[in-house]
Write a protein that holds these residues in place. Sequence first.
Motif, PDB file in Angstrom:
ATOM      1  N   UNK A  18       0.740  -1.338   0.142  1.00 16.01           N
ATOM      2  CA  UNK A  18      -0.027   0.084  -0.023  1.00 16.01           C
ATOM      3  C   UNK A  18       0.964   1.281  -0.079  1.00 16.01           C
ATOM      4  N   UNK A  19       2.045   1.268   0.226  1.00 15.72           N
ATOM      5  CA  UNK A  19       3.016   2.364   0.388  1.00 15.72           C
ATOM      6  C   UNK A  19       3.406   2.734  -1.047  1.00 15.72           C
ATOM      7  N   UNK A  20       2.907   2.031  -2.038  1.00 11.72           N
ATOM      8  CA  UNK A  20       3.165   2.444  -3.198  1.00 11.72           C
ATOM      9  C   UNK A  20       2.580   3.809  -3.689  1.00 11.72           C
ATOM     10  N   UNK A  21       1.748   4.307  -2.838  1.00 12.74           N
ATOM     11  CA  UNK A  21       0.992   5.534  -2.937  1.00 12.74           C
ATOM     12  C   UNK A  21       1.787   6.636  -3.079  1.00 12.74           C
ATOM     13  N   UNK A  22       2.837   6.888  -1.993  1.00 12.42           N
ATOM     14  CA  UNK A  22       3.635   7.750  -1.809  1.00 12.42           C
ATOM     15  C   UNK A  22       4.756   7.687  -3.056  1.00 12.42           C
ATOM     16  N   UNK A  23       5.103   6.377  -3.382  1.00 13.20           N
ATOM     17  CA  UNK A  23       5.871   6.211  -4.508  1.00 13.20           C
ATOM     18  C   UNK A  23       5.419   6.950  -5.567  1.00 13.20           C
ATOM     19  N   UNK A  24       4.110   6.748  -5.916  1.00 14.16           N
ATOM     20  CA  UNK A  24       3.477   7.255  -7.158  1.00 14.16           C
ATOM     21  C   UNK A  24       3.652   8.950  -6.934  1.00 14.16           C
ATOM     22  N   UNK A  25       3.447   9.487  -5.711  1.00 16.60           N
ATOM     23  CA  UNK A  25       3.407  10.827  -5.619  1.00 16.60           C
ATOM     24  C   UNK A  25       4.672  11.331  -5.865  1.00 16.60           C
ATOM     25  N   UNK A  26       5.867  10.579  -5.282  1.00 17.59           N
ATOM     26  CA  UNK A  26       7.331  10.957  -5.735  1.00 17.59           C
ATOM     27  C   UNK A  26       7.625  10.863  -7.474  1.00 17.59           C
ATOM     28  N   UNK A  27       7.029   9.988  -8.014  1.00 17.51           N
ATOM     29  CA  UNK A  27       7.155   9.903  -9.411  1.00 17.51           C
ATOM     30  C   UNK A  27       6.552  10.997 -10.173  1.00 17.51           C
ATOM     31  N   UNK A  28       5.373  11.245  -9.709  1.00 18.06           N
ATOM     32  CA  UNK A  28       4.625  12.498 -10.408  1.00 18.06           C
ATOM     33  C   UNK A  28       5.452  14.004 -10.095  1.00 18.06           C
ATOM     34  N   UNK A  29       6.191  14.127  -8.953  1.00 17.71           N
ATOM     35  CA  UNK A  29       6.996  15.217  -8.943  1.00 17.71           C
ATOM     36  C   UNK A  29       8.002  15.132  -9.639  1.00 17.71           C
ATOM     37  N   UNK A  30       8.832  13.988 -10.110  1.00 17.40           N
ATOM     38  CA  UNK A  30       9.888  13.913 -10.766  1.00 17.40           C
ATOM     39  C   UNK A  30       9.761  13.972 -12.493  1.00 17.40           C
ATOM     40  N   UNK A  31       8.356  13.534 -13.037  1.00 19.60           N
ATOM     41  CA  UNK A  31       8.139  13.719 -14.429  1.00 19.60           C
ATOM     42  C   UNK A  31       8.144  15.071 -15.013  1.00 19.60           C
ATOM     43  N   UNK A  32       7.761  16.177 -14.315  1.00 17.51           N
ATOM     44  CA  UNK A  32       7.896  17.546 -14.901  1.00 17.51           C
ATOM     45  C   UNK A  32       9.281  17.691 -14.994  1.00 17.51           C
TER      46      UNK A  32
END
Length: 226
Positions: A32-46
């Motif tokens: 379930x901690x993949x949620x914060x990992x997705x948040x991190x990915x969304x921050x890096x993509x831009x």
Amino acid sequence: MNTLASPDAASAGPTTLYHRRHTRQQVGKTFGHFGPAVVLLMAIVPVLSGAEPFSLLLGLEVLVGAAYLTLMVRELLHLRHNPFHREPVAWLELAAAAILALESYHIWYRHREAELAGKPHKTLILPGLYAAVAVMFVVMAFRMKKLDGRRFLHLHPDGFALRTTRLGSGTALRWADIAAVEPAGPADLLVHRPNGQTHRISFANVHDGAAHRDRLLAHVQTKRNS
């Protein structure tokens, strides 16, 4: 894994009881901690797409994210070898809180800079949501071990006490409150009181429930033979 304590250890203090699906629940919580990992990915993509310049704040997020993913792998390996041991502080939860807190500030700062540059004001929901979830993770990091301890079995010279669920009150009985105790079903027992009332205690949802039930019965039998 056997979570039963030795008789001497049991008499010294409560034995923590775990849900019969404890290992599966902990693995699910870790994934379930993949949620914060997705948040991190969304921050890096831009940054990767060139839409946003690299900053020290984003660099800090990346460092925390790397620690976070390392802790996630460590947690999964830990659950494989020792699923019933809980550290005093859940570092994975703290890392998740750090990611969400940093991204909350990052979003707020990004929009604040845009407003200062002349763009219209916007009411933001994500920064407050991320901050609230980060606080929840911090609370979990320091409270999980104590929450586990709400399920317990305590065999002591004056009787016994137990709670087999996290919610609700436990059961505490002294020898004067007990007329007889007998097994009932695979992992239950019946406590007969001197006034004729019968109280059923179930270990059905506890890991090694039948063994814990038998320990309690043996404790009562030892008192009768003494």
